[in-house]
Motif scaffolding. Structure first.
Motif, PDB file in Angstrom:
ATOM      1  N   PHE A 206       0.823  -1.193   0.003  1.00  0.00           N
ATOM      2  CA  PHE A 206      -0.034   0.077   0.015  1.00  0.00           C
ATOM      3  C   PHE A 206       0.837   1.251   0.075  1.00  0.00           C
ATOM      4  CE2 PHE A 206      -2.267   3.382   2.055  1.00  0.00           C
ATOM      5  CZ  PHE A 206      -3.341   3.699   1.253  1.00  0.00           C
ATOM      6  N   TYR A 207       2.013   1.176   0.677  1.00  0.00           N
ATOM      7  CA  TYR A 207       2.784   2.546   0.729  1.00  0.00           C
ATOM      8  C   TYR A 207       3.273   2.848  -0.688  1.00  0.00           C
ATOM      9  CZ  TYR A 207       2.946   2.768   5.753  1.00  0.00           C
ATOM     10  OH  TYR A 207       2.617   3.010   7.211  1.00  0.00           O
ATOM     11  N   SER A 208       3.553   1.959  -1.506  1.00  0.00           N
ATOM     12  CA  SER A 208       3.944   1.914  -2.911  1.00  0.00           C
ATOM     13  C   SER A 208       2.882   2.794  -3.722  1.00  0.00           C
ATOM     14  CB  SER A 208       4.104   0.518  -3.484  1.00  0.00           C
ATOM     15  OG  SER A 208       5.455  -0.018  -2.997  1.00  0.00           O
ATOM     16  N   ILE A 209       1.528   2.222  -3.420  1.00  0.00           N
ATOM     17  CA  ILE A 209       0.404   2.820  -4.024  1.00  0.00           C
ATOM     18  C   ILE A 209       0.404   4.519  -3.569  1.00  0.00           C
ATOM     19  CG2 ILE A 209      -2.032   3.189  -4.121  1.00  0.00           C
ATOM     20  CD1 ILE A 209      -2.178   0.186  -4.234  1.00  0.00           C
ATOM     21  N   ALA A 210       0.692   4.663  -2.234  1.00  0.00           N
ATOM     22  CA  ALA A 210       0.606   6.040  -1.601  1.00  0.00           C
ATOM     23  C   ALA A 210       1.668   6.934  -2.448  1.00  0.00           C
ATOM     24  CB  ALA A 210       0.863   5.937   0.048  1.00  0.00           C
ATOM     25  N   ILE A 211       2.713   6.435  -2.825  1.00  0.00           N
ATOM     26  CA  ILE A 211       3.603   7.160  -3.457  1.00  0.00           C
ATOM     27  C   ILE A 211       3.119   7.616  -4.982  1.00  0.00           C
ATOM     28  CG2 ILE A 211       5.886   7.251  -4.602  1.00  0.00           C
ATOM     29  CD1 ILE A 211       6.791   5.688  -2.327  1.00  0.00           C
ATOM     30  N   TYR A 212       2.587   6.602  -5.868  1.00  0.00           N
ATOM     31  CA  TYR A 212       2.218   6.993  -7.070  1.00  0.00           C
ATOM     32  C   TYR A 212       0.977   7.566  -7.378  1.00  0.00           C
ATOM     33  CZ  TYR A 212       0.118   2.283  -8.021  1.00  0.00           C
ATOM     34  OH  TYR A 212      -0.750   1.102  -7.942  1.00  0.00           O
ATOM     35  N   ARG A 213       0.078   7.487  -6.152  1.00  0.00           N
ATOM     36  CA  ARG A 213      -1.137   8.111  -6.050  1.00  0.00           C
ATOM     37  C   ARG A 213      -1.219   9.332  -4.963  1.00  0.00           C
ATOM     38  NH1 ARG A 213      -4.605   6.425 -10.009  1.00  0.00           N
ATOM     39  NH2 ARG A 213      -4.654   3.878 -10.286  1.00  0.00           N
ATOM     40  N   HIS A 214       0.015   9.793  -4.747  1.00  0.00           N
ATOM     41  CA  HIS A 214      -0.042  10.890  -3.781  1.00  0.00           C
ATOM     42  C   HIS A 214      -0.857  11.931  -3.970  1.00  0.00           C
ATOM     43  CE1 HIS A 214       1.816  14.743  -2.465  1.00  0.00           C
ATOM     44  NE2 HIS A 214       2.001  14.112  -1.483  1.00  0.00           N
ATOM     45  N   ASP A 215      -0.824  12.693  -5.162  1.00  0.00           N
ATOM     46  CA  ASP A 215      -1.499  13.610  -5.399  1.00  0.00           C
ATOM     47  C   ASP A 215      -3.168  13.489  -5.224  1.00  0.00           C
ATOM     48  OD1 ASP A 215       0.630  15.054  -5.968  1.00  0.00           O
ATOM     49  OD2 ASP A 215       0.256  14.887  -8.382  1.00  0.00           O
ATOM     50  N   GLU A 216      -3.541  12.316  -5.293  1.00  0.00           N
ATOM     51  CA  GLU A 216      -5.101  11.718  -5.350  1.00  0.00           C
ATOM     52  C   GLU A 216      -5.345  11.910  -4.000  1.00  0.00           C
ATOM     53  OE1 GLU A 216      -6.978   8.971  -7.709  1.00  0.00           O
ATOM     54  OE2 GLU A 216      -5.274   8.799  -9.007  1.00  0.00           O
ATOM     55  N   TYR A 217      -4.545  10.984  -3.139  1.00  0.00           N
ATOM     56  CA  TYR A 217      -4.761  11.151  -1.862  1.00  0.00           C
ATOM     57  C   TYR A 217      -4.922  12.621  -1.019  1.00  0.00           C
ATOM     58  CZ  TYR A 217      -4.861   6.055  -1.636  1.00  0.00           C
ATOM     59  OH  TYR A 217      -5.234   4.674  -1.741  1.00  0.00           O
ATOM     60  N   ALA A 218      -4.109  13.367  -1.578  1.00  0.00           N
ATOM     61  CA  ALA A 218      -3.633  14.917  -0.784  1.00  0.00           C
ATOM     62  C   ALA A 218      -5.030  15.528  -1.289  1.00  0.00           C
ATOM     63  CB  ALA A 218      -2.562  15.414  -1.582  1.00  0.00           C
ATOM     64  N   ARG A 219      -5.574  15.235  -2.609  1.00  0.00           N
ATOM     65  CA  ARG A 219      -6.878  15.995  -2.919  1.00  0.00           C
ATOM     66  C   ARG A 219      -8.114  15.351  -2.270  1.00  0.00           C
ATOM     67  NH1 ARG A 219      -5.016  15.394  -8.270  1.00  0.00           N
ATOM     68  NH2 ARG A 219      -6.519  13.468  -8.403  1.00  0.00           N
ATOM     69  N   ALA A 220      -8.151  14.287  -1.754  1.00  0.00           N
ATOM     70  CA  ALA A 220      -9.276  13.787  -0.988  1.00  0.00           C
ATOM     71  C   ALA A 220      -9.164  13.950   0.539  1.00  0.00           C
ATOM     72  CB  ALA A 220      -9.366  12.190  -1.199  1.00  0.00           C
ATOM     73  N   GLY A 221      -8.101  14.494   0.805  1.00  0.00           N
ATOM     74  CA  GLY A 221      -7.662  14.709   2.139  1.00  0.00           C
ATOM     75  C   GLY A 221      -7.579  13.457   3.045  1.00  0.00           C
ATOM     76  N   VAL A 222      -7.262  12.304   2.578  1.00  0.00           N
ATOM     77  CA  VAL A 222      -6.776  11.258   3.258  1.00  0.00           C
ATOM     78  C   VAL A 222      -5.288  11.347   3.686  1.00  0.00           C
ATOM     79  CG1 VAL A 222      -6.602   8.504   3.193  1.00  0.00           C
ATOM     80  CG2 VAL A 222      -8.143   9.901   1.619  1.00  0.00           C
ATOM     81  N   PRO A 223      -4.982  11.002   5.022  1.00  0.00           N
ATOM     82  CA  PRO A 223      -3.641  11.158   5.565  1.00  0.00           C
ATOM     83  C   PRO A 223      -2.870  10.075   5.733  1.00  0.00           C
ATOM     84  CG  PRO A 223      -5.054  10.698   7.315  1.00  0.00           C
ATOM     85  CD  PRO A 223      -6.064  10.894   6.229  1.00  0.00           C
ATOM     86  N   VAL A 224      -2.598   9.573   4.210  1.00  0.00           N
ATOM     87  CA  VAL A 224      -1.476   8.455   3.917  1.00  0.00           C
ATOM     88  C   VAL A 224      -0.209   9.007   4.276  1.00  0.00           C
ATOM     89  CG1 VAL A 224      -3.216   7.113   2.528  1.00  0.00           C
ATOM     90  CG2 VAL A 224      -1.372   8.977   1.686  1.00  0.00           C
ATOM     91  N   ILE A 225       0.695   7.986   4.564  1.00  0.00           N
ATOM     92  CA  ILE A 225       2.039   8.075   5.045  1.00  0.00           C
ATOM     93  C   ILE A 225       2.843   9.315   4.015  1.00  0.00           C
ATOM     94  CG2 ILE A 225       3.061   6.332   3.886  1.00  0.00           C
ATOM     95  CD1 ILE A 225       5.088   6.071   6.147  1.00  0.00           C
ATOM     96  N   SER A 226       2.805   8.950   2.523  1.00  0.00           N
ATOM     97  CA  SER A 226       3.264   9.765   1.731  1.00  0.00           C
ATOM     98  C   SER A 226       2.932  11.314   1.459  1.00  0.00           C
ATOM     99  CB  SER A 226       3.213   9.376   0.311  1.00  0.00           C
ATOM    100  OG  SER A 226       1.696   9.341  -0.206  1.00  0.00           O
ATOM    101  N   VAL A 227       1.558  11.617   2.039  1.00  0.00           N
ATOM    102  CA  VAL A 227       1.227  13.013   2.113  1.00  0.00           C
ATOM    103  C   VAL A 227       1.617  13.620   3.435  1.00  0.00           C
ATOM    104  CG1 VAL A 227      -1.265  14.193   2.325  1.00  0.00           C
ATOM    105  CG2 VAL A 227      -0.984  12.333   0.702  1.00  0.00           C
TER     106      VAL A 227
END
Length: 315
Positions: A206-227
């Motif tokens: 999942f952390y790999s996904i959190a890197i290449y989907r970083h911008d999407e998670y940031a827009r959604a306001g989801v506090p994943v580790i990469s953000v």
């Protein structure tokens, strides 16, 4: 019982919107396809595969087909119910994520009320099967995984904490534990190890996904580790968890559950995944590297499930 996305799928949360968008008509088949997409098929079958692997490892060649059938059907229905409920609860996040904005709960193709009824039917059916034909420990693991996934992960930690992935990984490891204890009826070293393997595997995946989907998670306001902590910290965590996962897979032969063939296969695959993780520390194209890490995570978990199933039967 499912993870925060899926042990085995093309992306952690699945691209179920694509499936739903191909069924916008009003025929029975179209409606069935929309409801089917609610169960997040990639997540669903990935989790059931790990449950089967746990069952076959514990069976060690003494296969009970009726118990396996009950476990597989019951587990599938319970996980499907959790995925449907997660779709209902995540409509606000899904509406701003590129890969999920076409889900039927976002588009309105299926109402929240009808989705909730579908969720209840699936859940009660699956739980009834597990209660009738497996054992109390399987039921406990199933209910516990459901609550962790829907409440502790989906409703709380995913939205509020950087540690949501850790919480979600507990539910993601529940199916393989349920499969194992369906056979043994107890928690032993093997049960702990298979749970630990899948728990640890989900972190770099999942952390790999959190890197290449970083911008999407940031827009959604989801506090994943990469953000929250940045790409560099995320890559360090990926390497740490990858090493921990590989070590956990190699503890199984130490306790005598599998033999040399398992050890060689998982040792070689694990070494390569660690090497990919090391390359990532100095990678300049983070997205490309993260996608490679994610793709190989699917290869290694498929190999792990196969070797768990065959390991007790091989030298």
């Amino acid at each position: 019982m499912p993870s925060h996305g899926a042990p085995i799928t093309t992306d952690k949360d699945g691209t179920d919107g694509a499936l739903a968008s191909r069924a916008t008509g009003s025929t029975f088949r179209d409606k069935a396809t929309r409801y089917y997409s609610l169960t997040k098929p990639g997540v669903l079958y990935g989790n059931v595969l790990t449950a089967a692997a746990g069952f076959l490892l514990a069976s060690a060649g003494h296969f009970n087909p009726l118990l396996f059938l009950a476990l597989s059907i019951g587990t599938t229905l319970v996980i499907a119910s959790a995925c449907v409920l997660n779709n209902i609860l995540d409509r606000d996040i899904d509406s701003v994520m590129e890969r999920t904005k076409k889900r039927v709960t976002v588009s309105g193709a299926i109402s929240a009320r009808n989705a909730a009824l579908f969720c209840i039917i699936l859940g009660l059916s699956g739980l009834s099967i597990l209660m009738a034909w497996t054992n109390w420990l399987v039921v406990t693991v199933g209910v516990g995984g459901y609550v962790v996934y829907v409440v502790l992960y989906g409703m709380l930690s995913k939205r509020l904490s950087i540690h949501g992935t850790l919480v979600g990984s507990i539910s993601g490891a529940a199916p393989i534990l349920a499969g194992y204890v369906a056979v043994t009826g107890s928690i032993d070293a093997g049960a702990i190890l298979v749970f630990l393997m899948i728990f640890l595997w989900q972190m770099p995946e999942f952390y790999s996904i959190a890197i290449y989907r970083h911008d999407e998670y940031a827009r959604a306001g989801v506090p994943v580790i990469s953000v929250v902590r940045g790409i560099k910290n995320t890559k360090n965590q990926i390497l740490i968890y990858t090493i921990a996962f590989v070590v956990s897979t190699l503890l199984l032969p130490v306790f005598g559950y599998v033999g040399v063939v398992y050890t060689i296969v998982m040792g070689l695959l694990g070494a390569y995944w660690i090497w990919l993780g090391i390359l990532g520390i100095r990678a300049t194209d983070d997205n490309s590297w993260a996608r490679k890490m994610f793709r190989f995570s699917l290869v290694i978990v498929l190999a792990l499930c196969l070797m768990l199933a065959l390991g007790p039967l091989l030298p």
